[in-house]
Scaffold this motif. Sequence first.
Motif, PDB file in Angstrom:
ATOM      1  N   VAL A  80      53.730  45.637  35.447  1.00 37.97           N
ATOM      2  CA  VAL A  80      52.735  45.900  36.494  1.00 37.97           C
ATOM      3  C   VAL A  80      51.591  44.899  36.443  1.00 37.97           C
ATOM      4  CG1 VAL A  80      50.925  47.535  37.191  1.00 37.97           C
ATOM      5  CG2 VAL A  80      53.248  48.343  36.740  1.00 37.97           C
ATOM      6  N   PHE A  81      51.234  44.465  35.240  1.00 42.61           N
ATOM      7  CA  PHE A  81      49.982  43.750  35.036  1.00 42.61           C
ATOM      8  C   PHE A  81      50.162  42.244  35.236  1.00 42.61           C
ATOM      9  CE2 PHE A  81      49.870  47.689  32.591  1.00 42.61           C
ATOM     10  CZ  PHE A  81      48.786  48.304  33.200  1.00 42.61           C
ATOM     11  N   THR A  82      50.306  41.871  36.500  1.00 41.19           N
ATOM     12  CA  THR A  82      50.399  40.459  36.875  1.00 41.19           C
ATOM     13  C   THR A  82      49.034  39.802  36.698  1.00 41.19           C
ATOM     14  OG1 THR A  82      49.836  40.923  39.171  1.00 41.19           O
ATOM     15  CG2 THR A  82      52.173  41.035  38.564  1.00 41.19           C
ATOM     16  N   ASP A  83      48.980  38.490  36.858  1.00 36.96           N
ATOM     17  CA  ASP A  83      47.706  37.780  36.729  1.00 36.96           C
ATOM     18  C   ASP A  83      46.680  38.295  37.734  1.00 36.96           C
ATOM     19  OD1 ASP A  83      48.762  36.281  34.701  1.00 36.96           O
ATOM     20  OD2 ASP A  83      49.168  34.507  35.934  1.00 36.96           O
ATOM     21  N   THR A  84      47.125  38.571  38.944  1.00 40.37           N
ATOM     22  CA  THR A  84      46.212  39.070  39.979  1.00 40.37           C
ATOM     23  C   THR A  84      45.675  40.446  39.620  1.00 40.37           C
ATOM     24  OG1 THR A  84      47.385  37.821  41.704  1.00 40.37           O
ATOM     25  CG2 THR A  84      45.998  39.662  42.415  1.00 40.37           C
ATOM     26  N   VAL A  85      46.563  41.322  39.164  1.00 38.11           N
ATOM     27  CA  VAL A  85      46.137  42.667  38.767  1.00 38.11           C
ATOM     28  C   VAL A  85      45.185  42.598  37.584  1.00 38.11           C
ATOM     29  CG1 VAL A  85      46.945  44.846  37.748  1.00 38.11           C
ATOM     30  CG2 VAL A  85      48.171  43.834  39.690  1.00 38.11           C
ATOM     31  N   GLN A  86      45.474  41.728  36.643  1.00 36.48           N
ATOM     32  CA  GLN A  86      44.588  41.583  35.485  1.00 36.48           C
ATOM     33  C   GLN A  86      43.182  41.174  35.896  1.00 36.48           C
ATOM     34  OE1 GLN A  86      46.097  39.437  31.959  1.00 36.48           O
ATOM     35  NE2 GLN A  86      48.138  39.569  32.879  1.00 36.48           N
ATOM     36  N   ARG A  87      43.079  40.254  36.845  1.00 33.59           N
ATOM     37  CA  ARG A  87      41.752  39.825  37.298  1.00 33.59           C
ATOM     38  C   ARG A  87      40.985  40.991  37.926  1.00 33.59           C
ATOM     39  NH1 ARG A  87      44.526  34.963  38.682  1.00 33.59           N
ATOM     40  NH2 ARG A  87      44.883  35.734  40.799  1.00 33.59           N
ATOM     41  N   ASP A  88      41.689  41.776  38.750  1.00 35.68           N
ATOM     42  CA  ASP A  88      41.033  42.935  39.372  1.00 35.68           C
ATOM     43  C   ASP A  88      40.598  43.952  38.323  1.00 35.68           C
ATOM     44  OD1 ASP A  88      41.364  41.875  41.882  1.00 35.68           O
ATOM     45  OD2 ASP A  88      43.185  43.025  42.346  1.00 35.68           O
ATOM     46  N   LEU A  89      41.477  44.190  37.356  1.00 35.60           N
ATOM     47  CA  LEU A  89      41.165  45.185  36.327  1.00 35.60           C
ATOM     48  C   LEU A  89      40.001  44.737  35.442  1.00 35.60           C
ATOM     49  CD1 LEU A  89      44.721  46.354  35.176  1.00 35.60           C
ATOM     50  CD2 LEU A  89      43.080  47.581  36.612  1.00 35.60           C
ATOM     51  N   MET A  90      39.952  43.456  35.140  1.00 34.19           N
ATOM     52  CA  MET A  90      38.870  42.968  34.296  1.00 34.19           C
ATOM     53  C   MET A  90      37.520  43.153  34.973  1.00 34.19           C
ATOM     54  SD  MET A  90      40.540  39.541  32.559  1.00 34.19           S
ATOM     55  CE  MET A  90      39.059  39.155  31.620  1.00 34.19           C
ATOM     56  N   MET A  91      37.470  42.961  36.286  1.00 37.60           N
ATOM     57  CA  MET A  91      36.222  43.172  37.019  1.00 37.60           C
ATOM     58  C   MET A  91      35.819  44.641  36.972  1.00 37.60           C
ATOM     59  SD  MET A  91      36.828  40.737  40.359  1.00 37.60           S
ATOM     60  CE  MET A  91      35.326  41.352  41.118  1.00 37.60           C
ATOM     61  N   LEU A  92      36.774  45.534  37.151  1.00 40.25           N
ATOM     62  CA  LEU A  92      36.478  46.964  37.126  1.00 40.25           C
ATOM     63  C   LEU A  92      36.138  47.438  35.720  1.00 40.25           C
ATOM     64  CD1 LEU A  92      39.305  48.119  39.570  1.00 40.25           C
ATOM     65  CD2 LEU A  92      36.852  48.117  40.031  1.00 40.25           C
ATOM     66  N   CYS A  93      36.865  46.899  34.743  1.00 36.57           N
ATOM     67  CA  CYS A  93      36.614  47.307  33.360  1.00 36.57           C
ATOM     68  C   CYS A  93      35.246  46.850  32.871  1.00 36.57           C
ATOM     69  CB  CYS A  93      37.693  46.750  32.436  1.00 36.57           C
ATOM     70  SG  CYS A  93      39.291  47.566  32.594  1.00 36.57           S
ATOM     71  N   ASN A  94      34.751  45.765  33.432  1.00 37.58           N
ATOM     72  CA  ASN A  94      33.417  45.315  33.042  1.00 37.58           C
ATOM     73  C   ASN A  94      32.354  46.360  33.366  1.00 37.58           C
ATOM     74  OD1 ASN A  94      33.904  42.824  31.828  1.00 37.58           O
ATOM     75  ND2 ASN A  94      33.996  41.758  33.793  1.00 37.58           N
ATOM     76  N   ASN A  95      32.588  47.160  34.423  1.00 37.79           N
ATOM     77  CA  ASN A  95      31.643  48.232  34.744  1.00 37.79           C
ATOM     78  C   ASN A  95      31.616  49.283  33.640  1.00 37.79           C
ATOM     79  OD1 ASN A  95      30.929  47.092  37.207  1.00 37.79           O
ATOM     80  ND2 ASN A  95      32.602  48.109  38.295  1.00 37.79           N
TER      81      ASN A  95
END
Length: 374
Positions: A136-151
């Motif tokens: 599931v965790f493609t490069d695009t998904v990872q970028r989105d998740l990292m932004m959300l996880c930073n919160n």
Amino acid sequence: MLRFNGIPLFSSVHSLTEQLEQLHDNILERVRGIARIACALYDPDTDLLKTFINSTHQGHAIVNYEYPLSDSTSLLTMSQQRTCRVIDDIRRDIPPGNPHSDWLIDQGYTSSFTMPMFNGQNFLGFIFIDSTRSSVFTDTVQRDLMMLCNNINLTIAAEVTAVNALLATAQAARDFADLRDFETGKHLTRMAQFARLIAKGVAAQYRLSDEKIEHIHLFASLHDIGKIGIPDKILLKPARLNAQERAVMQGHVAKGVQIIEKVLKDYQVGHLADAQVMLNIVACHHEFLDGSGYPNGLTAEDIPIEARIVTVADIFDALTSERPYKTPWPVTDALIELERMVEAGKLDAECVASLRNQQAEASEIVARFRDEQL
């Protein structure tokens, strides 16, 4: 609502767990198959990663679990190098044999994304995201998740920053005043460890989440922060205090609440529900169940459970630690004294029983974090 000097001691503000659940819902709108998001905190005093908050849509949450960071080469490397990890096939890439890996497989999770959390240069723990779908965790998904996880990272770091600021304030005041009371760093560490030990033991009886347990652990060391405002001639008096001096000493509770309120306001985290745990501990840890404590003579259920836990931890530490006027009590004798106070109606029976049931762990804390000879 119970108040202390006009300050509410309980709050309905959203907890970190509730905020994480909302974030989970937002992620599911972008990425299908995210079954679980969880945060684990790191305790550098014990090298333990500990379950903290989670949002679990599929499977059963793992709770009250801890694991030495140094036992996991991959996680240790991530914490040192600030790198993330993707596992596309959990059954293939994670060997079974410990409770966490076995639990992951039992829940049917197939892939995972792990991101370390930091507060400046200090490692805080990890965010774990698991999916029931593979790759599931493609490069695009990872970028989105990292932004959300930073919160998530920023919210947790804000709390840690506020607590560290309070502790630094207390330490600076002690250094400036050349204060040599028993509020040593090791005392504060022991307090945090005892409080967490007790909280874990009563989690089922009082329905304490991992989030609540860790906040009790985090905030326990602030219980007597108001003592920095007490004159040395009273705080360090070797003889019994008279009535007037005793009243001044008891004023450290109100001073502590005032100090915390100011720091919470300055760091703009006073709105957090978890800030109430901090205030409850400082405001109520000298209260006894029979109403004989201070400053408000609260009784029984009017005393928040976090304060009841810290009260037991504080008395236990005082009994088992060396002071200029006393030698340390053996752990067994200290437990007997706590049980006597339960019979007298002063202490929470479940909290004292938790220490009794974990006597070996309590003894280890006493020995590991013992103060240097006075």
